[in-house]
Design a protein around this motif. Sequence first.
Motif, PDB file in Angstrom:
ATOM      1  N   GLY A   1       4.397  12.762   5.518  1.00  0.00           N
ATOM      2  CA  GLY A   1       4.048  12.539   6.923  1.00  0.00           C
ATOM      3  C   GLY A   1       2.588  12.272   7.180  1.00  0.00           C
ATOM      4  N   ARG A   2       1.737  12.326   6.162  1.00  0.00           N
ATOM      5  CA  ARG A   2       0.307  12.058   6.334  1.00  0.00           C
ATOM      6  C   ARG A   2      -0.091  10.737   5.684  1.00  0.00           C
ATOM      7  N   HIS A   3       0.415  10.513   4.489  1.00  0.00           N
ATOM      8  CA  HIS A   3       0.107   9.280   3.776  1.00  0.00           C
ATOM      9  C   HIS A   3       1.105   8.198   4.175  1.00  0.00           C
ATOM     10  N   PHE A   4       0.696   6.970   4.017  1.00  0.00           N
ATOM     11  CA  PHE A   4       1.574   5.866   4.351  1.00  0.00           C
ATOM     12  C   PHE A   4       1.357   4.718   3.376  1.00  0.00           C
ATOM     13  N   ILE A   5       2.359   3.883   3.292  1.00  0.00           N
ATOM     14  CA  ILE A   5       2.284   2.693   2.464  1.00  0.00           C
ATOM     15  C   ILE A   5       2.226   1.502   3.409  1.00  0.00           C
ATOM     16  N   TYR A   6       1.520   0.473   3.011  1.00  0.00           N
ATOM     17  CA  TYR A   6       1.429  -0.740   3.817  1.00  0.00           C
ATOM     18  C   TYR A   6       1.273  -1.935   2.897  1.00  0.00           C
ATOM     19  N   MET A   7       1.526  -3.107   3.449  1.00  0.00           N
ATOM     20  CA  MET A   7       1.413  -4.340   2.675  1.00  0.00           C
ATOM     21  C   MET A   7       0.060  -4.966   2.948  1.00  0.00           C
ATOM     22  N   ALA A   8      -0.636  -5.350   1.872  1.00  0.00           N
ATOM     23  CA  ALA A   8      -1.910  -6.063   1.975  1.00  0.00           C
ATOM     24  C   ALA A   8      -1.712  -7.439   1.350  1.00  0.00           C
ATOM     25  N   ILE A   9      -1.891  -8.466   2.142  1.00  0.00           N
ATOM     26  CA  ILE A   9      -1.716  -9.843   1.674  1.00  0.00           C
ATOM     27  C   ILE A   9      -3.092 -10.437   1.432  1.00  0.00           C
ATOM     28  N   SER A  10      -3.279 -10.975   0.241  1.00  0.00           N
ATOM     29  CA  SER A  10      -4.566 -11.549  -0.156  1.00  0.00           C
ATOM     30  C   SER A  10      -4.476 -13.059  -0.237  1.00  0.00           C
ATOM     31  N   GLN A  11      -5.645 -13.691  -0.326  1.00  0.00           N
ATOM     32  CA  GLN A  11      -5.700 -15.146  -0.432  1.00  0.00           C
ATOM     33  C   GLN A  11      -4.876 -15.631  -1.625  1.00  0.00           C
ATOM     34  N   LYS A  12      -4.987 -14.936  -2.744  1.00  0.00           N
ATOM     35  CA  LYS A  12      -4.187 -15.251  -3.919  1.00  0.00           C
ATOM     36  C   LYS A  12      -2.958 -14.346  -3.904  1.00  0.00           C
ATOM     37  N   VAL A  13      -1.797 -14.938  -3.967  1.00  0.00           N
ATOM     38  CA  VAL A  13      -0.544 -14.161  -3.905  1.00  0.00           C
ATOM     39  C   VAL A  13      -0.521 -13.042  -4.950  1.00  0.00           C
TER      40      VAL A  13
ATOM     41  N   SER B   1      -1.937  -9.754  -3.790  1.00  0.00           N
ATOM     42  CA  SER B   1      -1.265  -9.027  -2.716  1.00  0.00           C
ATOM     43  C   SER B   1      -0.564  -7.811  -3.299  1.00  0.00           C
ATOM     44  N   ALA B   2      -0.511  -6.733  -2.520  1.00  0.00           N
ATOM     45  CA  ALA B   2       0.076  -5.509  -3.057  1.00  0.00           C
ATOM     46  C   ALA B   2       0.428  -4.539  -1.933  1.00  0.00           C
ATOM     47  N   TYR B   3       1.275  -3.570  -2.264  1.00  0.00           N
ATOM     48  CA  TYR B   3       1.470  -2.427  -1.391  1.00  0.00           C
ATOM     49  C   TYR B   3       0.368  -1.445  -1.711  1.00  0.00           C
ATOM     50  N   ARG B   4      -0.221  -0.864  -0.674  1.00  0.00           N
ATOM     51  CA  ARG B   4      -1.309   0.082  -0.864  1.00  0.00           C
ATOM     52  C   ARG B   4      -0.950   1.383  -0.117  1.00  0.00           C
ATOM     53  N   ILE B   5      -1.653   2.443  -0.471  1.00  0.00           N
ATOM     54  CA  ILE B   5      -1.449   3.755   0.149  1.00  0.00           C
ATOM     55  C   ILE B   5      -2.633   4.043   1.062  1.00  0.00           C
ATOM     56  N   GLY B   6      -2.354   4.512   2.261  1.00  0.00           N
ATOM     57  CA  GLY B   6      -3.381   4.942   3.209  1.00  0.00           C
ATOM     58  C   GLY B   6      -3.125   6.388   3.599  1.00  0.00           C
ATOM     59  N   SER B   7      -4.112   6.982   4.281  1.00  0.00           N
ATOM     60  CA  SER B   7      -3.906   8.348   4.780  1.00  0.00           C
ATOM     61  C   SER B   7      -4.644   8.526   6.086  1.00  0.00           C
TER      62      SER B   7
END
Length: 182
Positions: A161-173, A176-182
């Motif tokens: 419930g504190r950390h989250f995953i999100y999609m980061a899209i970069s200029q080069k495919v 691009s990756a899923y990243r973890i935030g908090s």
Amino acid sequence: HRAPKPPRLVRFEVPIPPNLISIDTPRISPDGQTLAFNATDAEGKTQIWIRPLNALVAQPLAGTEGTSRPFWSPDSRFLAFFSGGKLKKIDVAGGPPTKICDAPTGSDGPWSPEGRILFDGTGTDPIQRVSAAGGTPLPAVKQDASRKETQIGWPEFLPDGRHFIYMAISQKVDDSAYRIGS
């Protein structure tokens, strides 16, 4: 010791209510009891529809006209949604919607058990964080210029419930990756 019985597979259809011409992705409540979806009728009016799974038909949720992308509170009592440049919430048992915050480009989000909401926007917007009780949204994560990110979004809380995953899209495919935030 007996082996546990395998779970039963349950399948069912949810017929589209009459006069609806378009429906968005359905969202099942965390308690597994109710389905919510955005739908547009033949007159162009968009609103949230809910259907308890023990009912035969879906009903429009009053006060949700002009909405997009509803998402559930962890206790399955409320739906949050975007309408008119605002993030709002409404009790699914009825009543008027309540403004949570301004969200002129709000698009989608999750709601944590700790009462936090994340939401993304469009283009180069950061992922924002706000209390479900209301307040001013603050950036939870911004694009990382060193990684040449062009867009971030689609946050989902992890089980803590504190950390989250999100999609980061970069200029080069390939960057691009899923990243973890908090």
